[in-house]
Scaffold this active site. Structure first.
Site, PDB file in Angstrom:
ATOM      1  N   ARG A 287      35.084 -14.692  29.732  1.00  6.37           N
ATOM      2  CA  ARG A 287      34.871 -14.325  31.128  1.00  6.37           C
ATOM      3  C   ARG A 287      33.823 -13.216  31.274  1.00  6.37           C
ATOM      4  NH1 ARG A 287      40.076 -14.183  32.825  1.00  6.37           N
ATOM      5  NH2 ARG A 287      40.085 -16.304  33.611  1.00  6.37           N
ATOM      6  N   GLY A 288      33.827 -12.262  30.345  1.00  2.00           N
ATOM      7  CA  GLY A 288      32.853 -11.169  30.390  1.00  2.00           C
ATOM      8  C   GLY A 288      31.422 -11.681  30.275  1.00  2.00           C
TER       9      GLY A 288
END
Length: 348
Positions: A287-288
């Site tokens: 997600r980052g």
């Protein structure tokens, strides 16, 4: 009486807000690309969190919605339409439309699941065979901003529902075998005070960005903030008029960035560097990486560029990663500082 004074409740102009650049940038980027995933704003009491969030909603241009539709349905984008509007289009029924201000919905701490998601009238469904739905806050927030103050005090079950809707863009309500779904795509903004408790790491990770704000310590800047607020409180319409040109300029800049966004290119080399930074920081999941890529593209569009460069990545990456680091209770280094150190090494 002029148009400005016809407003029911004057809102502090976004461009009049002094300082708190990190929070303002995070909000602007999420407005340019709502798929960034919202922003969590953590900071001291009385630092202008609520004022800034209401100001960005007020700044945005009106949106066109289908009249007599509970869900602020878009007139041409299928992803932003309710099922009933899609059916009308398929049957070649002409849709009447109207312009509304971008929805700004506050979620109160004491809200129930029914208030958030909406309710199905079971009695009517069983007796008349008609699906009757009373929309909740997720319906009202579609294509707007959903603001949760003190999100760290909100029931975890409701936070889960919020984050699932924000991620999928849909809200589904099921009761007694009857199911109703509607589009619910919004910019989720949460704010809170760290002294009142942190969010669970797995929930914090679901917010696209994390802005930290602190009380201003510089005396001259504090005076400037107080004077600006006093000026607004004494004559809000004069203050709104004073900043109308800056407001319009920023509005145009945001609209231009939204239209540019789809054509912004990010080089493969930079994508690798972003993932390398996430790897060095031991960021769990991908997600980052995804959010940093999106935010860098949004920031490049905001700067009226056609391609993302290193400076764009450096500007947004701390906002995207600082809340995804594993917390070490014995670590004396701030998570933002740790991200900056790794960024400086990898993007030297």
């Amino acid at each position: 009486m002029n148009k400005i004074q016809n407003q029911t409740r004057p809102v502090f102009p976004f461009t009049a807000i002094v300082g708190q650049e990190e929070m303002k940038l995070a909000l602007v980027l999420n407005v340019i690309d709502p798929k960034i995933g919202g922003v969590m704003i953590m900071g001291d009491r009385g630092t202008g969190k609520s004022t800034t969030i209401r100001a960005i909603a007020d700044l945005l241009p009106e949106i066109e919605v289908v009249s007599d539709d509970f869900f602020n349905s878009h007139t041409s984008d299928y992803d932003l339409m309710s099922d009933s509007v899609k059916t009308q289009l398929e049957n070649n029924i002409d849709l009447s439309t109207r312009l509304i201000k971008v929805p700004m919905v506050d979620l109160p701490l004491g809200a129930t699941e029914d208030r958030l998601c909406g309710t199905i009238d079971i009695e009517k469904a069983l007796n008349e065979g008609v699906k009757s739905f009373d929309p909740g806050l997720l319906a009202k927030a579609h294509r707007g901003i959903l603001y949760v103050d003190e999100v760290n005090l909100l029931d975890n079950h409701l936070v889960d529902i919020l984050l699932d809707s924000a991620a999928s863009g849909w809200n589904t309500v099921e009761r007694e075998g009857i199911s109703i779904r509607h589009p619910s795509r919004f910019v989720l903004v949460g704010s809170g005070n760290p002294e009142e408790g942190e969010l669970r790491p797995q929930l914090l990770d679901r917010f696209g960005m994390h802005a930290e704000i602190r009380t201003v310590r510089d005396a001259s800047l504090r005076v400037q903030i107080v004077e600006q607020r006093s000026k607004f409180d004494n004559d809000p319409y004069a203050c709104i008029k004073e900043f109308s040109e800056q407001q319009n300029d920023l509005k145009e800049k945001i609209l231009s960035a939204q239209s540019l966004l789809k054509d912004i290119v990010i080089d493969y080399y930079l994508k690798v560097k972003i993932s390398q930074i996430c790897g060095v920081l031991n960021v769990d999941g991908l997600r980052g990486d995804i959010v940093t890529n999106r935010a860098a593209r949004a920031f490049a569009a905001y700067q009226n560029k056609k391609e993302v460069d290193i400076s764009d990545v450096k500007r947004v990456i701390t906002l995207c990663l600082r809340h995804r680091l594993r917390k070490d209770p014995l670590d004396t280094i701030d998570s933002g500082t740790k991200v900056n150190q790794v960024v400086s090494e990898v993007l030297a």
